[in-house]
Design a protein around this motif. Structure first.
Motif, PDB file in Angstrom:
ATOM      1  N   SER A   1      -8.547  -1.045   4.604  1.00 21.09           N
ATOM      2  CA  SER A   1      -9.463  -1.438   3.517  1.00 21.09           C
ATOM      3  C   SER A   1      -8.711  -1.678   2.228  1.00 21.09           C
ATOM      4  O   SER A   1      -9.112  -2.540   1.446  1.00 21.09           O
ATOM      5  CB  SER A   1     -10.643  -0.483   3.288  1.00 21.09           C
ATOM      6  N   HIS A   2      -7.602  -0.971   2.021  1.00 15.98           N
ATOM      7  CA  HIS A   2      -6.821  -1.271   0.824  1.00 15.98           C
ATOM      8  C   HIS A   2      -6.253  -2.678   0.887  1.00 15.98           C
ATOM      9  O   HIS A   2      -6.236  -3.402  -0.109  1.00 15.98           O
ATOM     10  CB  HIS A   2      -5.698  -0.248   0.611  1.00 15.98           C
ATOM     11  N   ARG A   3      -5.797  -3.089   2.073  1.00 16.08           N
ATOM     12  CA  ARG A   3      -5.272  -4.455   2.222  1.00 16.08           C
ATOM     13  C   ARG A   3      -6.357  -5.493   1.958  1.00 16.08           C
ATOM     14  O   ARG A   3      -6.118  -6.516   1.329  1.00 16.08           O
ATOM     15  CB  ARG A   3      -4.678  -4.652   3.613  1.00 16.08           C
TER      16      ARG A   3
ATOM     17  N   ALA B   1      -8.196   3.410   6.056  1.00 20.79           N
ATOM     18  CA  ALA B   1      -8.004   3.373   4.594  1.00 20.79           C
ATOM     19  C   ALA B   1      -6.936   2.343   4.225  1.00 20.79           C
ATOM     20  O   ALA B   1      -7.080   1.618   3.233  1.00 20.79           O
ATOM     21  CB  ALA B   1      -7.616   4.758   4.076  1.00 20.79           C
TER      22      ALA B   1
ATOM     23  N   PRO C   1      -8.678   5.406  -5.122  1.00 17.97           N
ATOM     24  CA  PRO C   1      -7.818   5.864  -4.028  1.00 17.97           C
ATOM     25  C   PRO C   1      -8.490   6.982  -3.221  1.00 17.97           C
ATOM     26  O   PRO C   1      -8.891   7.987  -3.798  1.00 17.97           O
ATOM     27  CB  PRO C   1      -6.573   6.408  -4.745  1.00 17.97           C
TER      28      PRO C   1
ATOM     29  N   TRP D   1     -10.374  -0.001  -7.459  1.00 13.96           N
ATOM     30  CA  TRP D   1     -10.024   0.665  -6.203  1.00 13.96           C
ATOM     31  C   TRP D   1      -9.947   2.145  -6.480  1.00 13.96           C
ATOM     32  O   TRP D   1      -9.149   2.586  -7.314  1.00 13.96           O
ATOM     33  CB  TRP D   1      -8.687   0.163  -5.672  1.00 13.96           C
TER      34      TRP D   1
ATOM     35  N   HIS E   1      -8.915  -5.056   0.044  1.00 15.24           N
ATOM     36  CA  HIS E   1      -9.146  -5.020  -1.407  1.00 15.24           C
ATOM     37  C   HIS E   1      -8.080  -5.837  -2.151  1.00 15.24           C
ATOM     38  O   HIS E   1      -8.401  -6.604  -3.068  1.00 15.24           O
ATOM     39  CB  HIS E   1      -9.135  -3.570  -1.909  1.00 15.24           C
ATOM     40  N   LEU E   2      -6.802  -5.688  -1.733  1.00 11.40           N
ATOM     41  CA  LEU E   2      -5.713  -6.419  -2.388  1.00 11.40           C
ATOM     42  C   LEU E   2      -5.962  -7.918  -2.322  1.00 11.40           C
ATOM     43  O   LEU E   2      -5.798  -8.634  -3.311  1.00 11.40           O
ATOM     44  CB  LEU E   2      -4.373  -6.101  -1.714  1.00 11.40           C
TER      45      LEU E   2
ATOM     46  N   ASP F   1      -1.947   4.525  -3.590  1.00  9.38           N
ATOM     47  CA  ASP F   1      -3.166   3.780  -3.271  1.00  9.38           C
ATOM     48  C   ASP F   1      -4.054   4.591  -2.346  1.00  9.38           C
ATOM     49  O   ASP F   1      -5.271   4.433  -2.330  1.00  9.38           O
ATOM     50  CB  ASP F   1      -2.813   2.450  -2.605  1.00  9.38           C
ATOM     51  N   VAL F   2      -3.392   5.431  -1.556  1.00  9.37           N
ATOM     52  CA  VAL F   2      -4.097   6.326  -0.644  1.00  9.37           C
ATOM     53  C   VAL F   2      -3.389   7.674  -0.709  1.00  9.37           C
ATOM     54  O   VAL F   2      -2.156   7.722  -0.681  1.00  9.37           O
ATOM     55  CB  VAL F   2      -4.060   5.783   0.813  1.00  9.37           C
TER      56      VAL F   2
ATOM     57  N   THR G   1       0.857  -1.179   0.000  1.00 15.89           N
ATOM     58  CA  THR G   1       0.000   0.000   0.000  1.00 15.89           C
ATOM     59  C   THR G   1       0.893   1.227   0.000  1.00 15.89           C
ATOM     60  O   THR G   1       1.740   1.378   0.874  1.00 15.89           O
ATOM     61  CB  THR G   1      -0.906   0.005   1.261  1.00 15.89           C
TER      62      THR G   1
END
Ligand SMILES: Nc1nc2c(ncn2[C@@H]2O[C@H](COP(=O)(O)OP(=O)(O)OP(=O)(O)O)[C@@H](O)[C@H]2O)c(=O)[nH]1
Ligand SMILES: [Mg+2]
Length: 320
Positions: A246-248, A243, A224, A222, A250-251, A189-190, A164
């Motif tokens: 949630s990105h993790r 955030a 960002p 995704w 999503h991955l 990603d963020v 991320t």
């Protein structure tokens, strides 16, 4: 495999911090010992969460890193930080600053902080970063934070070692545009608008969101998020942490994690090849053949391309 390196790997796995620091130096320095260390470490388990933090100098990356350390520690997890600075190979100034800002965590056994600077050429950093991450993972850190100054290609490559990537900008006219120019929009990603205690937050958010809509045609579902933070007082850190989580998720759910692991393997192998080729070129350019060719270029007997061809021919025959 030399026993000294194997001992370092074993001691690192047992939680010996001195061994860990020495093992990181081994992989940083490259060469034979690094090769043995990587062999002794074995295949990466790829269980650690790797968060890259990049952005322009002074954007607040170290302050955010310190705030994230505190957030991770609140969950009880251990966390390691690699502060990577390709620009301060000589002065070490920025790194010293980082140390000071993270000092609050210095006495915490669950926190390990390490600075890496370039020694010689930049390619080494691209190679050493994933190996340093592998060492930290073997040492049992479930979280690794990578702070890099996002001003060039190498930094972008280093950020690519993360799962991320946080891109940090500040409020103010044009900061988002600068991030775009530096190639940071594609890797983020963020997005973090840090120093949100200053004027111009809404404009910067608008700039970023507009540019992200334009630049993101990457077929990945995704979007960002843009998070506002004040790293020095903790405002927005909870939202930033959510955030990242949630990105993790999503991955993992989208299969993107596997794709990134593959991309990283390709980049790591390429980094090793680049470093080896550079070392071979350095040796050849320190030899008598090189001097002879250079003299012939000066005498206009050879053009520089022809000289380079001849040197590479000699390198292949091992006769430089
Ligand atoms: N007002 C305000 N100042 C901040 C904030 N975050 C960081 N700073 C200040 O900004 C300066 C730079 O912060 P750093 O965390 O060192 O920034 P950095 O991006 O790590 O800097 P380099 O590593 O040198 O590129 C410091 O003086 C911080 O105290 C914030 O949210 N608000
Ligand atoms: Mg910093």
């Amino acid at each position: 495999v030399t026993s000294r390196v194997v001992e370092l790997v074993d001691a690192t796995r047992r939680g010996d911090r001195v061994a860990l620091a020495r093992l990181l130096s081994v992989v940083e320095n490259g060469g034979r010992d690094a090769r043995d260390a990587v062999a002794a470490l074995g295949p990466l388990a790829a269980v650690a969460g790797i968060v890259g933090i990049t952005g322009a100098p002074g954007a607040g990356k170290s302050s955010l890193t310190a705030a994230l350390i505190a957030r991770v520690r609140a969950t009880g997890d251990r966390v390691a930080v690699l502060a990577i600075d390709p620009t301060s190979a000589f002065t070490g100034g920025a790194i010293l600053g980082d140390r000071v800002r993270m000092q609050a965590h210095d006495t915490d056994d669950g926190v390990f902080i390490r600075s890496m600077a370039t020694r010689g050429h930049h390619g080494g950093l691209t190679r050493a970063t994933p190996q340093a991450v592998a060492v930290l993972e073997a040492a049992g850190y479930p979280w690794v934070l990578l702070e890099t100054v996002g001003v060039g290609q190498v930094e972008v490559a280093v950020a690519g070692a993360a799962d991320t990537v946080l891109v940090v900008v500040n409020p103010g006219w044009g900061d988002g545009v600068q991030a775009n120019k530096a190639g940071l929009l594609e890797i983020g990603d963020v997005f973090v608008v840090n120093k949100a205690d200053r004027d111009g937050v809404a404009e910067t958010r608008r700039d970023l969101e507009a540019m992200l809509t334009l630049s993101r045609a990457r077929g990945e579902d995704w979007q960002p998020p843009v998070i506002e933070t004040v790293a020095i007082n903790g405002r927005g850190i909870e939202e930033l942490w959510r955030a990242i989580e949630s990105h993790r998720e999503h991955l993992a759910a989208s299969g993107e994690q596997a794709r990134r692991v593959e991309a990283r393997a390709r980049q790591e192998v390429r980094g090793i090849v680049l470093e080896q080729l550079t070392a071979e070129a350095d040796i050849a350019c320190a030899g008598p053949k090189f001097e002879e060719l250079a003299a012939r270029v000066v005498a206009r007997e050879l053009d520089p391309y022809a000289a380079a061809d001849e040197l590479r021919g000699a390198m292949q025959k091992g006769a430089q």
